[in-house]
Design a protein around this motif. Structure first.
Motif, PDB file in Angstrom:
ATOM      1  N   HIS A  79       0.831  -1.205   0.000  1.00 51.56           N
ATOM      2  CA  HIS A  79       0.000   0.000   0.000  1.00 51.56           C
ATOM      3  C   HIS A  79       0.867   1.256   0.000  1.00 51.56           C
ATOM      4  CE1 HIS A  79      -3.079   2.854   1.667  1.00 51.56           C
ATOM      5  NE2 HIS A  79      -3.830   2.158   0.844  1.00 51.56           N
ATOM      6  N   TYR A  80       0.370   2.316  -0.657  1.00 49.33           N
ATOM      7  CA  TYR A  80       1.178   3.541  -0.773  1.00 49.33           C
ATOM      8  C   TYR A  80       1.534   4.145   0.580  1.00 49.33           C
ATOM      9  CZ  TYR A  80      -3.360   5.944  -0.195  1.00 49.33           C
ATOM     10  OH  TYR A  80      -4.580   6.383   0.270  1.00 49.33           O
ATOM     11  N   SER A  81       0.709   3.935   1.585  1.00 44.77           N
ATOM     12  CA  SER A  81       0.980   4.521   2.903  1.00 44.77           C
ATOM     13  C   SER A  81       2.157   3.852   3.599  1.00 44.77           C
ATOM     14  CB  SER A  81      -0.263   4.451   3.791  1.00 44.77           C
ATOM     15  OG  SER A  81      -0.632   3.101   4.038  1.00 44.77           O
ATOM     16  N   THR A  82       2.600   2.700   3.066  1.00 41.72           N
ATOM     17  CA  THR A  82       3.739   1.998   3.659  1.00 41.72           C
ATOM     18  C   THR A  82       4.991   2.114   2.795  1.00 41.72           C
ATOM     19  OG1 THR A  82       3.248  -0.137   2.610  1.00 41.72           O
ATOM     20  CG2 THR A  82       2.160   0.339   4.715  1.00 41.72           C
ATOM     21  N   ALA A  83       5.006   3.057   1.867  1.00 42.42           N
ATOM     22  CA  ALA A  83       6.185   3.249   1.018  1.00 42.42           C
ATOM     23  C   ALA A  83       7.392   3.633   1.877  1.00 42.42           C
ATOM     24  CB  ALA A  83       5.908   4.319  -0.027  1.00 42.42           C
ATOM     25  N   ILE A  84       8.560   3.314   1.378  1.00 34.57           N
ATOM     26  CA  ILE A  84       9.807   3.556   2.116  1.00 34.57           C
ATOM     27  C   ILE A  84      10.419   4.878   1.648  1.00 34.57           C
ATOM     28  CG2 ILE A  84      12.057   2.644   2.718  1.00 34.57           C
ATOM     29  CD1 ILE A  84       9.605   0.949   3.645  1.00 34.57           C
ATOM     30  N   ILE A  85      10.703   5.766   2.593  1.00 28.46           N
ATOM     31  CA  ILE A  85      11.270   7.072   2.268  1.00 28.46           C
ATOM     32  C   ILE A  85      12.564   7.290   3.056  1.00 28.46           C
ATOM     33  CG2 ILE A  85       9.035   8.052   1.660  1.00 28.46           C
ATOM     34  CD1 ILE A  85       8.938   9.404   4.376  1.00 28.46           C
ATOM     35  N   ALA A  86      13.403   8.178   2.541  1.00 29.23           N
ATOM     36  CA  ALA A  86      14.686   8.453   3.186  1.00 29.23           C
ATOM     37  C   ALA A  86      14.480   9.173   4.512  1.00 29.23           C
ATOM     38  CB  ALA A  86      15.552   9.312   2.266  1.00 29.23           C
ATOM     39  N   PRO A  87      15.344   8.922   5.489  1.00 30.61           N
ATOM     40  CA  PRO A  87      15.248   9.650   6.760  1.00 30.61           C
ATOM     41  C   PRO A  87      15.299  11.162   6.584  1.00 30.61           C
ATOM     42  CG  PRO A  87      16.698   7.754   6.999  1.00 30.61           C
ATOM     43  CD  PRO A  87      16.367   7.856   5.532  1.00 30.61           C
ATOM     44  N   SER A  88      15.984  11.635   5.550  1.00 26.90           N
ATOM     45  CA  SER A  88      16.079  13.085   5.323  1.00 26.90           C
ATOM     46  C   SER A  88      14.751  13.704   4.891  1.00 26.90           C
ATOM     47  CB  SER A  88      17.136  13.383   4.258  1.00 26.90           C
ATOM     48  OG  SER A  88      16.740  12.867   2.992  1.00 26.90           O
ATOM     49  N   SER A  89      13.769  12.869   4.579  1.00 29.01           N
ATOM     50  CA  SER A  89      12.446  13.376   4.184  1.00 29.01           C
ATOM     51  C   SER A  89      11.725  14.044   5.342  1.00 29.01           C
ATOM     52  CB  SER A  89      11.571  12.229   3.665  1.00 29.01           C
ATOM     53  OG  SER A  89      12.172  11.561   2.591  1.00 29.01           O
ATOM     54  N   MET A  90      12.123  13.714   6.579  1.00 22.31           N
ATOM     55  CA  MET A  90      11.361  14.105   7.762  1.00 22.31           C
ATOM     56  C   MET A  90      12.120  15.091   8.636  1.00 22.31           C
ATOM     57  SD  MET A  90      10.050  10.259   8.642  1.00 22.31           S
ATOM     58  CE  MET A  90      11.542   9.480   8.001  1.00 22.31           C
TER      59      MET A  90
END
Length: 529
Positions: free
Chosen positions: A151-162
């Motif tokens: 699901h799109y809500s569980t996509a993996i993003i870089a720590p720098s995104s936050m």
């Protein structure tokens, strides 16, 4: 009337010009769709970034509703079903240049756990990193976990995104495209990510343009200002088919147009009444005359694409002899609409409803009058709502239509003012609808886009059994039982299965449609030389 028509046309064209995308080039693909975005929060607007292939998940879903390796190259479940280990694909870079590792993946999933979303229905005890693997430990077995992780809500993003609080401020994914600019709520621009781990995208730049008016989006397709236009009005089919620069695709998908009911409403709180409402619907007429898509009529919530959940023998209208046991399929072909209408009237008469002098049903001095809310984001919904209004008027029910923003439906659900709503519910956002159902039916109050004020001990027990069932044959048997409960009680009334209508400019090659709407597959497309 003529002045109003001219004004409407001016407003439609004006909206198109105001939202005009960049001039088409062979380096830029322009996409138009109806849905706006307001943030980079995956739990709220992740669908935009998933469809534009900015973000990816550990698991993908193929056209046959089967999970396949994406950022996780493999996974394994422990014998007791309480531990899942996902081994990450090596040499995957985030858009900020950093390498994907298990710590970053676990951080993304733990963040998702703090947000609204399907992953919160999974009985997760912990999510941790171990070398190149993500380990998810459960309180009890949960067979649908891989589907949830697609699901799109569980996509993996870089720590720098936050930022320090965990708020996403600059989304950095792993997909073949990276964000170039965002102009919420209408426009997003992404560019090719040259360090992508997989097959690189052919087209350099993709622009997404959101606009509610279907006629304005159709004009973008006809004029060539947009290369891909999604969610078009069925009324536009003949015009678009005649356009020399467009190929029109009408695609099946596991989405159902249905009537959401306040099952605690004094007029709607008996399943016999809900069965009568269903009986009175001429679904074939709506499919053929309103949608112009024969064969899209729906007599149960789950389309054939959802496998175990689709009750194969219940695809038609009910036999008169079995009307009191009617299921949402409204079984057995051949009953004339007038006959079904009489059956519906008989059911309502048994509940104390009788026609007054105006031909409207009345009981205890109250007229059967309800409000039906819908929205124009999906342009076919107001058309279907008008057909429902006319068909239920034949039954003696006065339905008042309110066309509002889609956000009005969850708002009215929460303040308990909703009576009925016509919505398009995607049961295929996951390969298995079980996690969505567990979320929708978690409480008697229901969910924003699910049921309202309905519960069943039998149904809840079946969902609980299904969540831990590993044997496919037993899972199918339990799913059929659960689907049959919904078909009998009818807390939601199905109307038609959804067809996605997409206009594709003929200078574009490689278009294919994702029935689960996870992504637009733009990286696979290219322009003619």
């Amino acid at each position: 009337m003529k002045k109003l028509l001219i004004l409407a046309l001016v407003l439609g064209v004006g909206a198109t010009l105001f939202w005009k995308p960049s001039a088409p080039t062979h380096d830029t693909l322009s996409i138009s769709g109806p849905f706006e975005f307001n943030s980079q929060d995956l739990s709220k607007d992740g669908f935009v970034f998933s469809r534009l292939q900015v973000v990816e998940s550990l698991v993908g879903i193929n056209d046959d509703a089967e999970p396949y390796p994406l950022l996780a190259q493999s996974w394994q479940q422990s014998d007791d079903g309480l531990s899942w280990t996902f081994t990450l694909r090596p040499n995957v870079h985030f858009h900020d240049g950093t390498l994907l590792n298990a710590q970053a993946a676990a951080q993304s999933l733990n963040l998702a756990l703090t947000k609204p979303g399907v992953i919160r229905q999974v009985p997760i005890q912990s999510i941790s990193a171990l070398n190149d693997r993500v380990v998810i430990t459960l309180d009890r077995p949960y067979r649908a976990l891989p589907s949830v992780l697609a699901h799109y809500s569980t996509a993996i993003i870089a720590p720098s995104s936050m930022d320090a609080s965990g708020k996403v401020i600059q989304l950095q994914g792993t997909g073949p495209y990276q964000i170039a600019s965002l102009q919420a709520p209408h426009k997003a621009k992404v560019t090719r990510f040259d360090a992508y781990w997989g097959t690189p995208a052919h087209i350099e730049t993709v622009e997404y343009l959101a606009g509610h008016r279907s006629e304005s989006r159709a004009l973008l397709a006809q004029s060539g200002q947009a290369d891909l236009v999604y969610t078009l009005d069925p009324i536009s089919i003949s015009t678009l088919q005649a356009a020399k620069n467009i190929d029109l695709h009408v695609e099946s998908m596991p989405r159902t147009v249905l009537v959401k009911l306040n099952n605690a409403h004094p007029f709607l709180n008996d399943k016999t009444v809900r069965q009568a409402l269903s009986l009175a619907l001429d679904r074939e007429g709506i499919a053929q005359s309103v949608l112009r898509l024969p064969g899209s009529e729906a007599y149960q919530l789950f389309s054939p694409a959802l496998g175990a959940w689709h009750i194969a023998q219940h695809d038609h209208q009910p036999d008169t002899a079995h009307v009191n046991n009617q299921r949402a399929d409204d079984q057995l072909v051949g009953n004339h609409h007038a006959d079904k209408l009489q059956q519906a009237k008989a059911l309502l008469s048994a509940q104390g409803w009788h026609a007054n002098a105006q031909g409207l049903l009345q009981r205890d001095g109250q007229v059967f009058r309800v409000q039906l809310v819908t929205y124009a984001d999906r342009p076919e919904l107001p058309l279907i709502a008008t057909a429902l209004q006319a068909q239920w008027r034949e039954l003696g029910i006065d339905v008042q239509i309110s066309i509002d923003n889609s956000s009005a439906i969850p708002a009215k659900h929460h303040d308990n003012s909703l009576e009925m709503a016509l919505i398009a519910r995607n049961f295929g956002t996951l390969a298995d609808p079980l996690p969505l159902l567990m979320n929708d039916f978690a409480t008697e109050k229901g969910a924003d886009w699910g049921p309202m004020h309905w519960s069943s001990n039998t149904f809840s027990a079946l969902l609980e059994q299904l969540s831990g069932e590993a044997d496919p044959a037993q899972y199918r048997q339990l799913a059929q039982q659960a689907a049959t409960v919904l078909a009998d009680e009818m807390p939601l009334i199905p109307v038609t299965y959804y067809r996605q209508i997409v206009a594709v400019n003929r200078h574009l090659d490689g278009f294919s449609f994702d029935p689960f709407e996870i992504n637009y597959r733009v990286s696979e497309m290219r322009f003619h030389d």
